[in-house]
Design an enzyme around this catalytic site. Structure first.
Site: not given
Length: 463
Positions: A217, A251
């Protein structure tokens, strides 16, 4: 604070986790439910410690600490408990003509012993959210929290020891880069890493030596496309909120804005007003605005401001690691501001002639983790989604798509490998084993030697 766990020897730690996995204790539904409930109970008993740790590490206001960290995990646990029995059931599949009579299905089995390496920006959520999936799937886990958020890392360890003990089912390892390297040298059944693309490459390289599957991720520069027909006030408010949530250290935060030239100035003005509305005239004094994780990251972000003209914010205080919500125009596209993931409260705003030009701009760059488009025209939104690759996307909002457990979250290309949340988490920590069952009856002789001289029957069966 307690000294970090010394990794001597790491192999023994990993073997203890593997031994627990081989015990088959984790295979039963009731066991997994009990462990999920134990995790929630340990969290609830330590809520005030979690709030305090997130405040100490990142200056997180309580609403962000609960919404994006503590409450996020509660929601993930509750969703998993509600659906776990169904996820564990065999999934019936049709079989081909040549197999008849037969039945087919896929059944989920735990991958085994897993390693979860979590980052510092959401240090509680991103350590425990993958763990919920590992528990649900029947895996054992070693969790490596980020050393850059030491207060939260300590609380994570305390919670996991309280919930699971120290018998190898779930183990926490503290430490820095050396700890991660030592762990990655071991053989795991899955490595789940959340962090930067650069470190993700190193994780994948280490895992490849053991042919270990990975979930990465990562991140990247997530674009926000704003068309001329949008609702400027709502658009500005949602971009500002999504960008400056957690002080921009998200993110999937909007990394830059591509705005139609007809509405660039009105959008900038609306965003300036939104910043004041959300954080006041002095965001440094706002109880709802966080801080940068470290002096090194603060210095990096201050340097990035040189890549554009500051039209809002720009104030910085090294001592408190404060950096104001900052908007930039007249951006140098070759400056690191537009070449690196910003991961902080700096938002470049770039004028484009139309939405088509914005799509071309994004396609010339690595595939992002998220993409946002603001428009009243559903056909234009469909065009953007069809032509512009991204890990996930939202129409007319930012970052909230991560809250939908039925929508697996993950990247594509340089922004990540694999997806999780909800059933996606269960599946990513499982091997879906394909099974075919045949009765003893109707054992056709044509499949065995001596074969018929003609291929006619085989051709009809197999095409």
């Amino acid at each position: 604070m307690r000294e970090p766990l010394r990794l001597n020897p790491v192999s023994a730690l990993a073997e203890r986790a593997r031994a627990y996995s081989r015990s088959e204790k984790t295979l039963d539904y009731e066991f997994r439910v009990q462990k999920l409930k134990a995790l929630e109970a340990a969290m609830r008993a330590s809520e005030e410690k979690i709030f305090a740790a997130l405040k100490a590490d990142l200056g997180k206001p309580p609403h962000e600490a609960f919404g994006a960290e503590i409450g996020f995990i509660y929601a993930e646990i509750h969703h998993t408990l509600k659906h776990l029995k169904r996820w564990m059931k065999p999934r019936k599949k049709p079989v081909s003509l040549v197999l008849l009579p037969a039945t087919g299905w896929q059944q989920a089995e735990p991958l085994g012993t897993t390693l979860i390496i979590s980052p510092w920006n959401y240090p509680f959520q991103l350590a425990l959210s993958p763990l919920v999936g590992a528990i649900a799937a029947g895996c054992t886990a070693v969790v490596k929290p980020s050393e850059l958020a030491p207060h939260t890392a300590q609380v994570v360890e305390e919670i996991l020891v309280a919930a699971f003990g120290t018998d190898g089912y779930v183990t926490v390892v503290q430490g820095g880069v050396e700890a991660s390297q030592a762990l990655l040298a071991e053989k795991w059944d899955l490595v789940f890493f959340t962090g930067s693309t650069t470190v993700g490459q190193k994780v994948m390289e280490a895992a490849a030596k053991h042919l270990t599957p990975v979930v990465l991720e990562l991140g990247g520069k997530s674009p926000t496309l704003v068309d001329e027909d949008t609702d400027l006030e709502v658009t500005a408010r949602r971009i500002v909120w999504g960008k400056f949530y957690n002080c921009g250290q998200t993110c999937i935060a909007p990394d830059y804005v591509l705005v139609h030239q007809a509405v660039k100035e009105p959008l900038v003005e609306a965003m300036q007003k939104a910043i004041t509305t959300l954080f006041g005239s002095d965001p440094k004094a706002s109880p709802d605005y966080g801080r940068i994780i470290s002096a090194r990251h603060h210095a990096r972000l201050v340097s990035l401001m040189k890549g554009g003209k500051v039209v809002a914010g720009g104030q910085a205080d090294e001592a408190s690691k404060y950096l104001a919500p900052t908007l930039l125009t007249d951006v140098d596209l070759m400056h690191p501001l537009m070449q690196e993931e910003i991961f902080g409260p700096l938002l470049p705003i770039i004028e484009v002639p139309d939405l088509d030009a914005a799509v071309r701009f994004t396609k010339e760059r690595p595939k992002p983790l998220a993409l946002y488009v603001f428009t009243r025209d559903s056909k234009k939104a469909e065009m953007v989604l069809k032509r512009a690759p991204s890990g996930g996307a939202m129409i007319n909002d930012t970052i909230m798509h991560i809250t939908a457990p039925e929508l697996p979250f993950g990247g594509v290309g340089q922004s990540g490998i694999g997806a999780y949340h909800g059933q996606g988490s269960f599946d990513v920590f499982s091997h879906l084993k394909s099974v075919v069952k045949k009765p003893f009856a109707m054992d056709l002789k044509v499949r065995y030697p001596p074969y018929p001289k003609s291929l006619a029957l085989f051709r009809r069966l197999l095409g």
